[in-house]
Design a protein around this motif. Structure first.
Motif, PDB file in Angstrom:
ATOM      1  N   TYR A 158      72.327 -71.818  20.276  1.00  0.00           N
ATOM      2  CA  TYR A 158      72.496 -70.410  20.643  1.00  0.00           C
ATOM      3  C   TYR A 158      71.752 -69.548  19.635  1.00  0.00           C
ATOM      4  CZ  TYR A 158      76.515 -72.287  23.193  1.00  0.00           C
ATOM      5  OH  TYR A 158      77.326 -73.017  24.021  1.00  0.00           O
ATOM      6  N   GLU A 159      71.307 -68.416  20.101  1.00  0.00           N
ATOM      7  CA  GLU A 159      70.751 -67.398  19.222  1.00  0.00           C
ATOM      8  C   GLU A 159      71.449 -66.098  19.550  1.00  0.00           C
ATOM      9  OE1 GLU A 159      66.550 -67.201  18.721  1.00  0.00           O
ATOM     10  OE2 GLU A 159      66.308 -69.332  19.111  1.00  0.00           O
ATOM     11  N   SER A 160      71.743 -65.292  18.526  1.00  0.00           N
ATOM     12  CA  SER A 160      72.488 -64.063  18.771  1.00  0.00           C
ATOM     13  C   SER A 160      72.043 -62.959  17.833  1.00  0.00           C
ATOM     14  CB  SER A 160      73.988 -64.323  18.593  1.00  0.00           C
ATOM     15  OG  SER A 160      74.726 -63.167  18.898  1.00  0.00           O
ATOM     16  N   ASP A 161      72.150 -61.734  18.334  1.00  0.00           N
ATOM     17  CA  ASP A 161      71.856 -60.537  17.544  1.00  0.00           C
ATOM     18  C   ASP A 161      72.508 -59.350  18.239  1.00  0.00           C
ATOM     19  OD1 ASP A 161      70.888 -58.927  15.540  1.00  0.00           O
ATOM     20  OD2 ASP A 161      68.774 -59.227  16.026  1.00  0.00           O
ATOM     21  N   VAL A 162      72.611 -58.265  17.515  1.00  0.00           N
ATOM     22  CA  VAL A 162      73.090 -57.008  18.094  1.00  0.00           C
ATOM     23  C   VAL A 162      71.893 -56.085  18.220  1.00  0.00           C
ATOM     24  CG1 VAL A 162      74.587 -55.017  17.766  1.00  0.00           C
ATOM     25  CG2 VAL A 162      75.408 -57.284  17.162  1.00  0.00           C
ATOM     26  N   ALA A 163      71.723 -55.529  19.414  1.00  0.00           N
ATOM     27  CA  ALA A 163      70.630 -54.594  19.674  1.00  0.00           C
ATOM     28  C   ALA A 163      71.230 -53.233  19.987  1.00  0.00           C
ATOM     29  CB  ALA A 163      69.793 -55.076  20.857  1.00  0.00           C
ATOM     30  N   TYR A 164      70.485 -52.199  19.699  1.00  0.00           N
ATOM     31  CA  TYR A 164      70.948 -50.824  19.919  1.00  0.00           C
ATOM     32  C   TYR A 164      70.042 -50.157  20.940  1.00  0.00           C
ATOM     33  CZ  TYR A 164      73.597 -51.765  15.719  1.00  0.00           C
ATOM     34  OH  TYR A 164      74.454 -52.324  14.811  1.00  0.00           O
ATOM     35  N   THR A 165      70.654 -49.504  21.921  1.00  0.00           N
ATOM     36  CA  THR A 165      69.882 -48.822  22.950  1.00  0.00           C
ATOM     37  C   THR A 165      70.293 -47.363  23.032  1.00  0.00           C
ATOM     38  OG1 THR A 165      71.478 -49.327  24.692  1.00  0.00           O
ATOM     39  CG2 THR A 165      69.718 -50.927  24.328  1.00  0.00           C
ATOM     40  N   GLY A 166      69.392 -46.566  23.564  1.00  0.00           N
ATOM     41  CA  GLY A 166      69.689 -45.159  23.762  1.00  0.00           C
ATOM     42  C   GLY A 166      68.548 -44.282  23.305  1.00  0.00           C
ATOM     43  N   ALA A 167      68.748 -43.001  23.485  1.00  0.00           N
ATOM     44  CA  ALA A 167      67.759 -42.002  23.075  1.00  0.00           C
ATOM     45  C   ALA A 167      67.630 -41.994  21.555  1.00  0.00           C
ATOM     46  CB  ALA A 167      68.186 -40.629  23.581  1.00  0.00           C
ATOM     47  N   PRO A 168      66.576 -41.392  21.035  1.00  0.00           N
ATOM     48  CA  PRO A 168      66.428 -41.314  19.579  1.00  0.00           C
ATOM     49  C   PRO A 168      67.689 -40.756  18.916  1.00  0.00           C
ATOM     50  CG  PRO A 168      64.456 -40.513  20.647  1.00  0.00           C
ATOM     51  CD  PRO A 168      65.470 -40.747  21.732  1.00  0.00           C
ATOM     52  N   SER A 169      68.035 -41.351  17.806  1.00  0.00           N
ATOM     53  CA  SER A 169      69.259 -41.004  17.095  1.00  0.00           C
ATOM     54  C   SER A 169      69.210 -39.575  16.558  1.00  0.00           C
ATOM     55  CB  SER A 169      69.450 -41.982  15.939  1.00  0.00           C
ATOM     56  OG  SER A 169      70.618 -41.693  15.241  1.00  0.00           O
ATOM     57  N   HIS A 170      70.328 -38.877  16.675  1.00  0.00           N
ATOM     58  CA  HIS A 170      70.417 -37.508  16.163  1.00  0.00           C
ATOM     59  C   HIS A 170      70.490 -37.481  14.635  1.00  0.00           C
ATOM     60  CE1 HIS A 170      70.893 -35.873  20.152  1.00  0.00           C
ATOM     61  NE2 HIS A 170      71.847 -36.768  20.389  1.00  0.00           N
ATOM     62  N   ASN A 171      71.082 -38.528  14.058  1.00  0.00           N
ATOM     63  CA  ASN A 171      71.220 -38.537  12.604  1.00  0.00           C
ATOM     64  C   ASN A 171      70.019 -39.162  11.905  1.00  0.00           C
ATOM     65  OD1 ASN A 171      71.561 -41.311  12.941  1.00  0.00           O
ATOM     66  ND2 ASN A 171      73.754 -41.280  12.566  1.00  0.00           N
ATOM     67  N   GLY A 172      69.056 -39.671  12.676  1.00  0.00           N
ATOM     68  CA  GLY A 172      67.838 -40.232  12.102  1.00  0.00           C
ATOM     69  C   GLY A 172      68.022 -41.598  11.463  1.00  0.00           C
ATOM     70  N   LYS A 173      69.210 -42.188  11.587  1.00  0.00           N
ATOM     71  CA  LYS A 173      69.471 -43.483  10.979  1.00  0.00           C
ATOM     72  C   LYS A 173      69.156 -44.601  11.947  1.00  0.00           C
ATOM     73  CE  LYS A 173      73.000 -41.808   7.854  1.00  0.00           C
ATOM     74  NZ  LYS A 173      74.384 -41.954   7.413  1.00  0.00           N
ATOM     75  N   ARG A 174      68.893 -45.787  11.381  1.00  0.00           N
ATOM     76  CA  ARG A 174      68.596 -46.972  12.178  1.00  0.00           C
ATOM     77  C   ARG A 174      69.614 -48.058  11.863  1.00  0.00           C
ATOM     78  NH1 ARG A 174      62.347 -48.268  11.552  1.00  0.00           N
ATOM     79  NH2 ARG A 174      63.165 -50.078  12.610  1.00  0.00           N
ATOM     80  N   GLY A 175      69.639 -49.099  12.676  1.00  0.00           N
ATOM     81  CA  GLY A 175      70.520 -50.235  12.420  1.00  0.00           C
ATOM     82  C   GLY A 175      71.981 -49.857  12.488  1.00  0.00           C
ATOM     83  N   LEU A 176      72.772 -50.339  11.526  1.00  0.00           N
ATOM     84  CA  LEU A 176      74.217 -50.109  11.547  1.00  0.00           C
ATOM     85  C   LEU A 176      74.594 -48.639  11.463  1.00  0.00           C
ATOM     86  CD1 LEU A 176      75.460 -53.010   9.254  1.00  0.00           C
ATOM     87  CD2 LEU A 176      75.526 -52.890  11.736  1.00  0.00           C
ATOM     88  N   GLY A 177      73.751 -47.799  10.904  1.00  0.00           N
ATOM     89  CA  GLY A 177      74.059 -46.389  10.757  1.00  0.00           C
ATOM     90  C   GLY A 177      73.733 -45.544  11.975  1.00  0.00           C
ATOM     91  N   THR A 178      73.127 -46.120  12.986  1.00  0.00           N
ATOM     92  CA  THR A 178      72.697 -45.359  14.148  1.00  0.00           C
ATOM     93  C   THR A 178      73.880 -44.952  15.022  1.00  0.00           C
ATOM     94  OG1 THR A 178      71.182 -45.328  16.013  1.00  0.00           O
ATOM     95  CG2 THR A 178      72.313 -47.390  15.605  1.00  0.00           C
TER      96      THR A 178
END
Length: 101
Positions: free
Chosen positions: A15-35
């Protein structure tokens, strides 16, 4: 399609696994866990390590946490110590070490 696949377990040796984030550009400008984008847990099953996936499970999750990842794996993935999980080594997957290589 969703209903026919929702109850099916992933049953492979790898198995391979990861968490991906979807949606419009972040309002807080953060990426990854902070998005503030929506996280999805993605699990791929393959017959051989690092091969193209045979099946994929995607689950919308509220947050990228160990307990949520564990719950999704228990619901959708056949686990045993003979099966191997590849991840990005994020500590949120450590909770699965007793069930997967």
């Amino acid at each position: 399609m969703k209903n026919s696949n929702s109850k099916r377990f992933l049953d492979s040796d790898f198995y391979e696994s990861d968490v991906a984030y979807t949606g419009a550009p972040s309002h807080n400008g953060k990426r990854g866990l902070g998005t503030d984008k929506q996280p999805f847990l993605i699990v791929l099953s393959t017959e051989q390590e690092n091969q193209y996936p045979r099946f994929v499970k995607m689950q919308e999750v509220t947050t990228d946490s160990s307990n949520i990842i564990k719950g999704c794996f228990e619901k959708y993935v056949k686990m045993s110590k003979e099966r191997k999980l590849n991840t990005d080594c994020k500590t949120t997957y450590n909770i699965l070490k007793i069930r997967l290589k």
